[in-house]
Design a protein around this motif. Sequence first.
Motif, mmCIF file in Angstrom:
data_model
loop_
_atom_site.group_PDB
_atom_site.id
_atom_site.type_symbol
_atom_site.label_atom_id
_atom_site.label_comp_id
_atom_site.label_asym_id
_atom_site.label_seq_id
_atom_site.Cartn_x
_atom_site.Cartn_y
_atom_site.Cartn_z
ATOM 1 N N GLY A 7 26.627 126.173 -12.638
ATOM 2 C CA GLY A 7 25.469 127.063 -12.739
ATOM 3 C C GLY A 7 25.928 128.504 -12.698
ATOM 4 N N SER A 8 25.189 129.351 -13.424
ATOM 5 C CA SER A 8 25.591 130.767 -13.453
ATOM 6 C C SER A 8 24.376 131.662 -13.252
ATOM 7 N N ALA A 12 23.778 130.944 -8.011
ATOM 8 C CA ALA A 12 25.228 130.891 -8.255
ATOM 9 C C ALA A 12 25.836 132.268 -7.963
ATOM 10 N N ALA A 70 24.774 124.679 -8.197
ATOM 11 C CA ALA A 70 23.803 125.779 -8.203
ATOM 12 C C ALA A 70 22.938 125.669 -9.458
ATOM 13 N N THR A 93 22.938 122.985 -3.379
ATOM 14 C CA THR A 93 21.863 123.879 -2.945
ATOM 15 C C THR A 93 20.611 123.078 -2.578
ATOM 16 N N LEU A 120 23.479 122.972 1.218
ATOM 17 C CA LEU A 120 23.565 124.438 1.332
ATOM 18 C C LEU A 120 22.215 125.033 1.742
ATOM 19 N N SER A 158 12.529 131.757 -12.402
ATOM 20 C CA SER A 158 12.925 131.054 -13.640
ATOM 21 C C SER A 158 11.863 130.043 -14.048
ATOM 22 N N PHE A 161 11.315 126.293 -12.394
ATOM 23 C CA PHE A 161 10.666 126.125 -11.074
ATOM 24 C C PHE A 161 9.190 125.758 -11.250
ATOM 25 N N TYR A 295 24.481 133.064 3.934
ATOM 26 C CA TYR A 295 25.476 132.466 3.028
ATOM 27 C C TYR A 295 26.906 132.483 3.593
#
Length: 393
Positions: A7-8, A12, A70, A93, A120, A158, A161, A295
């Motif tokens: 994922g980017s 991520a 991610a 995640t 996570l 996004s 979701f 994090y």
Amino acid sequence: MKLAILGSGFIARFYADALVAQRRKDVITMVYSRTESNARKFADDYNVPNYSTSIQECVEHKDVDAVIIALSNDMHLESILASANAGKHVLCTKPLGRNAKEALQMLQAVDKAKVVGGYLEDLCYTPKFLKSLASIKSGTVGEVIWAKSRETHPGPHSDWFWDKEKSGGGAMVDLGCHCIEISRNFIGKNNKPVEVMCWADTRVHPIDAEDNAVGLVKYENGAIGQFEVSWSFRGGMDLRDEVMGTEGTIWANNFLRTGFEMFTTGKGGSYVAEKAESTTGWLFPVGDEVHELGYNHMFTDMFNAIENKVQPSESFYDGYIVNAIIDACYVSAKTKKWEPVIIEDWRGIAEKKEAKQMVSYDEDHYLIKEEVLPSGEKKFIIKNKKTGSIEVR
Ligand SMILES: NC(=O)c1ccc[n+]([C@@H]2O[C@H](COP(=O)([O-])OP(=O)(O)OC[C@H]3O[C@@H](n4cnc5c(N)ncnc54)[C@H](O)[C@@H]3O)[C@@H](O)[C@H]2O)c1
């Protein structure tokens, strides 16, 4: 630790910021994204030597010890199974699954592969959370009667979701997963969640899923976990927790308006904080967002667990329990009744319960309450041990 990130997108980059910024010995060696341009940009931004548009290639790469997932919720199962089959530790995640059925398959896959499955859940690693949990464990607030957690913001960033099929639900699965796990930690993870009562509704956005919800989770020791979530709250992101115990109280405000205020006429317009809705006037920035959101501590716990061959504080098992609670909440929101939490694989250790100690006022009476009145007079409300009658002294 050599890491692949799948994922980017939004999370991520938060993960990479946490991993790259703190001069860790752990390095991101590989990134996956669906589109080559996104994969290459992420690799350039974070100095990652390899990128790919194939999940399989990523997880099998020789320079990858652990995979960080991610990706959108509908991609968690597939990418976890690929990672576990490749014999790689896998950190995913939140939410773990779109439902408990998916989460259980993920848990079974990491168990079978004998790899670490790290959940996570960053909000169970924030500085205020860690201090609260340590205080609760040392007895500072006594027995936890009620633990409440709230996450509300104006809605996610996004498209996927908002699509119930891809996300598994609305605000409840997206934000409720954080709140449920926070309360569950405070109440004690060995207490089995037994039933839930939940209200959920679509009040504002034109979607099939709920954009607002409130729920109660009852645990076997009688404690109540409460969550409040919204995708239509205006004014930023509100993350607050409360604990009520027999000997004390905790109020933690984790993000919005925590004592750092800034004013601007609007010139410059830099980033303020996650989900901040304004860049002018009085602003409420967050100092080190990556740290405040947990994090750094989260990844430290995950990598320590992998090195020490143990599960981290937040594991796939925890993600599975959270999914089971959320599944029950969706049922309750429909039936408008208390609904059981169905857990096929409960691993909690039953704790020996001490008999409740009543405080005595004298040989014949229990003390219910003492209070000093404005007049200075001291009142004792007491209960007769034999007759049960209530009196004042
Ligand atoms: N605090 C937190 O822990 C936190 C915060 C935000 C998001 N998340 C979680 O992180 C995950 C990703 O969310 P995000 O905010 O980064 O979303 P995002 O939309 O910014 O990024 C999603 C990534 O998944 C990829 N993706 C989407 N559909 C795909 C598909 N069909 N095949 C392959 N790749 C696909 C996208 O290209 C992108 O790289 C979600 O599970 C979300 O719940 C966690």
